[in-house]
Structure formats: structure tokens, C-alpha cells
Write an enzyme that holds these catalytic residues in place. Structure first.
Site, PDB file in Angstrom:
ATOM      1  N   SER A  31     -41.238  -0.737 -33.491  1.00  0.00           N
ATOM      2  CA  SER A  31     -40.506   0.448 -33.105  1.00  0.00           C
ATOM      3  C   SER A  31     -41.243   0.962 -31.902  1.00  0.00           C
ATOM      4  O   SER A  31     -41.816   0.491 -30.961  1.00  0.00           O
ATOM      5  CB  SER A  31     -40.170   1.467 -34.331  1.00  0.00           C
ATOM      6  OG  SER A  31     -39.462   2.546 -33.673  1.00  0.00           O
ATOM      7  N   TYR A  85     -32.902   3.618 -25.546  1.00  0.00           N
ATOM      8  CA  TYR A  85     -34.210   3.086 -26.212  1.00  0.00           C
ATOM      9  C   TYR A  85     -34.885   3.320 -27.426  1.00  0.00           C
ATOM     10  O   TYR A  85     -34.883   2.906 -28.420  1.00  0.00           O
ATOM     11  CB  TYR A  85     -35.508   2.743 -25.131  1.00  0.00           C
ATOM     12  CG  TYR A  85     -36.567   2.031 -25.738  1.00  0.00           C
ATOM     13  CD1 TYR A  85     -36.660   0.678 -25.568  1.00  0.00           C
ATOM     14  CD2 TYR A  85     -37.458   2.856 -26.089  1.00  0.00           C
ATOM     15  CE1 TYR A  85     -37.742   0.053 -26.124  1.00  0.00           C
ATOM     16  CE2 TYR A  85     -38.793   2.069 -26.627  1.00  0.00           C
ATOM     17  CZ  TYR A  85     -38.792   0.808 -26.677  1.00  0.00           C
ATOM     18  OH  TYR A  85     -40.121   0.101 -27.068  1.00  0.00           O
TER      19      TYR A  85
END
Length: 254
Positions: A145, A159
Site C-alpha cells: 500500500s 492512487y
């Protein structure tokens, strides 16, 4: 510790964080399969370095945003494993491949959003799904992540949103795969000096200085700060860590 040599599959393993993860994992005595998108020369160099460490390694070309390629890739990778290790199974999947997108919400196109969705969420989900029959019980999955799911910077809306989705997905994978003793965690790196996003964190002095200034340990992250944590999660010492978001940011923005 088991005496059987384990194998990890790392997407996007030819450069940056993926390269560092691959080498750190190999140093734990684990064989490595990496994917690369376009730079075969860089991928081959990573493979050669891992082999020099005494582990088996191979690189396959794969665009992880294109799910139509996954069946053939899994066939190729498992056939290699069967030949080289005597089993078509592996132990760890690290979903690392990704691209950056920096754009204000007023400018983002559907095509840009689709591209980020395909590589950062859809690709992660379906590659994991396709790989699951070949992941050994007791193995692990590590998703990558970003610190941007906690910190909010203009230009990273799409994003960061996809990475937030992957963090939620990680918990669901951990829940559903518990019966197979497959642990699933997510690593959230802070800003790292790599060529990611055109190397802006590494090469833009103003950005680099700003991040260092808000990071408790006083500098921007380096690839070596991340690979060792991922490698640790591929060991028996990390067996009881499951369903967790582990931020590795040096205390950025706390």
C-alpha cells in the site's frame, strides 16, 4: 524452522522496492520468482544477484494490469517450479507492481483512473485469486500500500483511494484464507527514494527536504528500509502477524 526451501513470487521485482524485496527475501534462504513489465535486462540482473546468493531465481514478463495474461503466466510459473523444485506450489505472494499518478481531481481522466484501478486493485485481486490454488497452506500474501492512505496530499486522490481499497481487501483475504493458515498483511511504505513516479521524491530537493522535515527519523526512506520488513513477513518468526497494515515510514507525519 522448516528445512524445506520456500519460494516467493514478487510482482514488479526488477527495480525499486520490488528489487530490494527480492534480494532481501533471497538472503533469508528463500527462492524467488519475479515479474517485470518491460525491462528484461534489469530483471535478469536481479535474477543473477539472487543466484549469486545461492538461491534459485527466475524472471517472467507480466503486465499485472492485464488480467487476460494471468492464466498463462500461472501456467509458466508453476511449470518452472515443478521442474526446478519438484512442486508446482510456492509459499509467498508479494503484490508489489504498480505505477504512480499525480493529478488534481479536476484533471483526472477516466482512462487514468482505469489504469490505476487495473494495476493497483483489479490486478492484485485476480492475480491472487489465480495464484491461490498454488500457494502452500501456511504460506503468506503481502500486499503493498502507501503512507498516502493515512496522509493526505493534493494530487494523490485516485492512487491513495486504490491503496485504501487494497488495505481493506487484505483484511478480507486474511479472514477468508485463515482456514488454510495463509496469513495476509499489507505494508504501507512512506515516501521512498526510488524512480517511482519519475523519481520525484529522490530527485526533487524541495520534496525530499519537506518529507525529511516531517519524518521523525529525519530523512526520506530508502529501499533497504522496506525490503527487510517484507522478508521478515516471509519467515516463521512473523507467523502470528495477520490481517495487519504495517506502515514503514520512519514516523512520517506523526
Amino acid at each position: 524452522m522448516s528445512t524445506t526451501t520456500k519460494t516467493a513470487l514478487i510482482t514488479g521485482g526488477s527495480r525499486g522496492l520490488g528489487k530490494n524485496m527480492a534480494i532481501a527475501i533471497a538472503k533469508k534462504g528463500i527462492n524467488v520468482v519475479i515479474t517485470y513489465n518491460s525491462n528484461k535486462e534489469a530483471a535478469d540482473a536481479v535474477v543473477a544477484e539472487i543466484i549469486s546468493l545461492g538461491q534459485k531465481a527466475v524472471a517472467f514478463q507480466l503486465d499485472t494490469s492485464n488480467t487476460s495474461l494471468f492464466d498463462n503466466f500461472i501456467k509458466e510459473a508453476t511449470a518452472y517450479l515443478q521442474t526446478e523444485t519438484g512442486s508446482n506450489h510456492f509459499d509467498f505472494l508479494i503484490n508489489n507492481a504498480g505505477t504512480a499518478l499525480y493529478s488534481p481531481v479536476t484533471d483526472i481522466t477516466e482512462e487514468q483512473m482505469d489504469a490505476i484501478y487495473n494495476i493497483h486493485y483489479k490486478g492484485v485481486f485476480f492475480l491472487t485469486q489465480k495464484a491461490l490454488p498454488f500457494i502452500n497452506d501456511g504460506g503468506g500474501i503481502i500486499n503493498i500500500s502507501s503512507g498516502l492512505t493515512r496522509l493526505t496530499y493534493p494530487g494523490s486522490s485516485v492512487y491513495a483511494s486504490m491503496k485504501t481499497a487494497v488495505e481493506s481487501l487484505t483484511r478480507y483475504f486474511a479472514k477468508e484464507l485463515g482456514t488454510r493458515k495463509i496469513r495476509v498483511n499489507v505494508i504501507a511504505p512512506g515516501a521512498i527514494e526510488t524512480d517511482f513516479g519519475g523519481g520525484r521524491t529522490r530527485d526533487n530537493k524541495d520534496i525530499n527536504a519537506h518529507i525529511a522535515g516531517i519524518t521523525s527519523l529525519g530523512r526520506v526512506g530508502l529501499p533497504d528500509d522496506i525490503g527487510g520488513v517484507v522478508a521478515f513477513l516471509c519467515t516463521d518468526d512473523a507467523y502470528w502477524i495477520n490481517g495487519q497494515r504495517i506502515e514503514v515510514s520512519g514516523g512520517q507525519g506523526i
